[in-house]
Design an enzyme around this catalytic site. Structure first.
Site, mmCIF file in Angstrom:
data_model
loop_
_atom_site.group_PDB
_atom_site.id
_atom_site.type_symbol
_atom_site.label_atom_id
_atom_site.label_comp_id
_atom_site.label_asym_id
_atom_site.label_seq_id
_atom_site.Cartn_x
_atom_site.Cartn_y
_atom_site.Cartn_z
ATOM 1 N N THR A 1 39.887 43.658 36.205
ATOM 2 C CA THR A 1 39.055 42.959 35.227
ATOM 3 C C THR A 1 37.597 43.224 35.553
ATOM 4 O O THR A 1 37.246 43.455 36.714
ATOM 5 C CB THR A 1 39.349 41.447 35.223
ATOM 6 O OG1 THR A 1 38.602 40.811 34.189
ATOM 7 C CG2 THR A 1 39.015 40.805 36.557
ATOM 8 N N HIS B 1 49.048 35.449 48.728
ATOM 9 C CA HIS B 1 49.223 35.437 50.179
ATOM 10 C C HIS B 1 50.685 35.373 50.601
ATOM 11 O O HIS B 1 51.013 35.491 51.786
ATOM 12 C CB HIS B 1 48.467 34.254 50.786
ATOM 13 C CG HIS B 1 47.932 34.519 52.153
ATOM 14 N ND1 HIS B 1 48.410 35.522 52.978
ATOM 15 C CD2 HIS B 1 46.949 33.923 52.872
ATOM 16 C CE1 HIS B 1 47.767 35.522 54.123
ATOM 17 N NE2 HIS B 1 46.862 34.552 54.085
#
Length: 435
Positions: free
Chosen positions: A356, A408
């Site tokens: 993006t 994560h």
């Protein structure tokens, strides 16, 4: 002769669509294949062409209504024998309706085959629905579908997860007794996919205007809330000296446009650098399916495109196989057709990594939300000339901040920073020919 206009199926897992705008009104003349109305689905917004020439006789489904596929939404008085078309349209009607095997935000991996229901039949549901059911701990075999053909919809899942109801509650049912306007009638929002942090009565005070969310905005909201709930987001930021590629672009942009017919932007440089880093660190090019990590062999790069009415992420498939010309053409073509509502459903699905670019709007950097089922997204900041220290001397260089948002569960900090280092090295030491 009357010709029925039906709600087309814009992909294999799409079972309903929302009419966002009628481009003609009853009594208007229309040519065959002339745009007749606009629809919005989970996958893509698109203009739907007329199945026949003639006069629009009746509109049966109003703007803003969501109906199942194959629903008759209008009828046309065909203009004589020359305009005669097969009776109800089949799948020929929508120009963008090429086969699309999955949802725009598909499950992290091919979901397991649905379990048989109590009646011995297969449970009818989409990959998206099965993923939401897994995440919410809902047993599909215990539900009765309210979607087209008895399919279990995401609204059924959300309603079951909240209170065991068989259908999503109507928005007005939760309206407070005081005279506050009811919320927008979006199934996902009404089902509690986005809960307010404060009581509704505290939102309406003084002078205000209520603007219902568009169907696309509701989908974006649902997708972002889901991503933040599912993926533990961590962020890494790096600064890159892009003076070399800035000079290369300035020197080559005219020749590049003449040879390729495409303007030379910075985006293909960043796509190439990301692809090279993904090949070096395959866990960043992955998805999560329960306790499994799905490592994708192809680099399918989703490029976020800002629209006047929302945001969409078309996908460059097999980016690792394209040269610089190919990446530049693909990025420009997808962005142009996204803004013109000409994307096909399969062109907004199966991304393995996303990029993006808030920098195009002047943003120094951003911390983007991961585009599910990806495990990472790269954010590009604005390219600006800044003073930097080089060999103990202050110099002016074209610099950019890059951010990596990562999941994560799969990607650790060490891997993320190595990945960013690889991107940085590719951009600062560019060697690929662009002409």
């Amino acid at each position: 002769m009357a010709v029925d206009v039906i709600m087309p199926q814009m992909g294999e897992s799409i079972f309903e669509g929302t009419i966002t705008k009628w481009l003609k009104k009853p009594g208007d003349k229309i040519e065959r294949d002339e745009p007749l109305f606009e629809i919005s689905t989970d996958k893509v917004d698109a203009e739907i062409p007329s199945p026949a020439a003639g006069v629009l006789k009746e509109i049966k489904v109003k703007e803003g209504q969501t109906v199942p596929i194959q629903t008759v939404v209008a009828s046309i008085d065909a203009a004589g024998a020359a305009a005669a078309a097969p009776a109800p349209m089949k799948t020929e009607a929508p120009r963008p309706a090429a086969a699309a095997p999955a949802h725009a935000t598909p499950a992290a991996a091919a979901p397991p085959s649905p379990k048989p229901g109590g009646n011995g039949d297969k449970i009818r549901s989409s990959p998206l629905v099965r993923r939401i059911a897994r995440e919410r701990g809902v047993d599909l075999s215990q539900l009765s579908g309210t979607g087209a053909g008895g399919r279990i919809s995401k609204h059924d899942i959300l309603a079951a997860a909240e209170g065991g109801a068989s259908t999503a509650a109507a928005p007005s049912a939760a309206a407070p007794a005081r005279s506050a306007p009811p919320p927008s009638a979006g199934g996902a929002l009404a089902s509690g996919a986005m809960e307010s942090a404060v009581p509704r009565e505290r939102m309406y005070f003084g002078h205000y205007e209520v603007q219902p969310m568009t169907n696309m905005r509701q989908k974006i909201a649902e997708h972002m809330v889901l991503s933040k709930r599912v993926s533990p987001h961590v962020y890494s930021v790096d600064e890159v000296n892009v003076s070399a590629i800035s000079a290369l672009r300035a020197k080559s942009k005219e020749a590049f446009e003449q040879q390729s017919g495409t303007k030379l932007t910075f985006m293909p440089f960043f796509i190439r650098a990301a692809v090279e880093a993904l090949r070096a660190f395959p866990t960043v090019n992955a998805s999560v399916d329960g306790t499994n990590v799905v490592l994708h062999k192809e680099c399918n790069i989703g490029i976020a495109v800002a629209l006047d009415w929302g945001l969409i992420v078309p996908v460059i498939k097999g980016a690792e196989e394209k040269n610089f010309f190919g990446l530049a053409r693909a990025a420009a073509d997808l962005a142009e057709r996204a803004r013109a509502k000409k994307l096909k459903p399969e062109e907004v699905m199966e991304s393995t990594f996303s990029i993006t670019n808030p920098g195009v709007f002047g943003g120094l950097f951003g911390l983007p939300v991961i585009n599910q089922p990806n495990v990472a997204i790269l954010g590009l900041g604005a390219i600006e000339k800044r003073p930097v220290v080089i060999d103990d001397a202050i110099a002016i260089r074209s610099m950019v901040y890059l951010t990596l948002s990562y999941d994560h569960r799969v990607v650790d900090g060490a891997t993320a920073h190595k990945f960013m280092g690889h991107v940085k090295n590719t951009l600062e030491n560019w060697t690929e020919s662009i002409l």
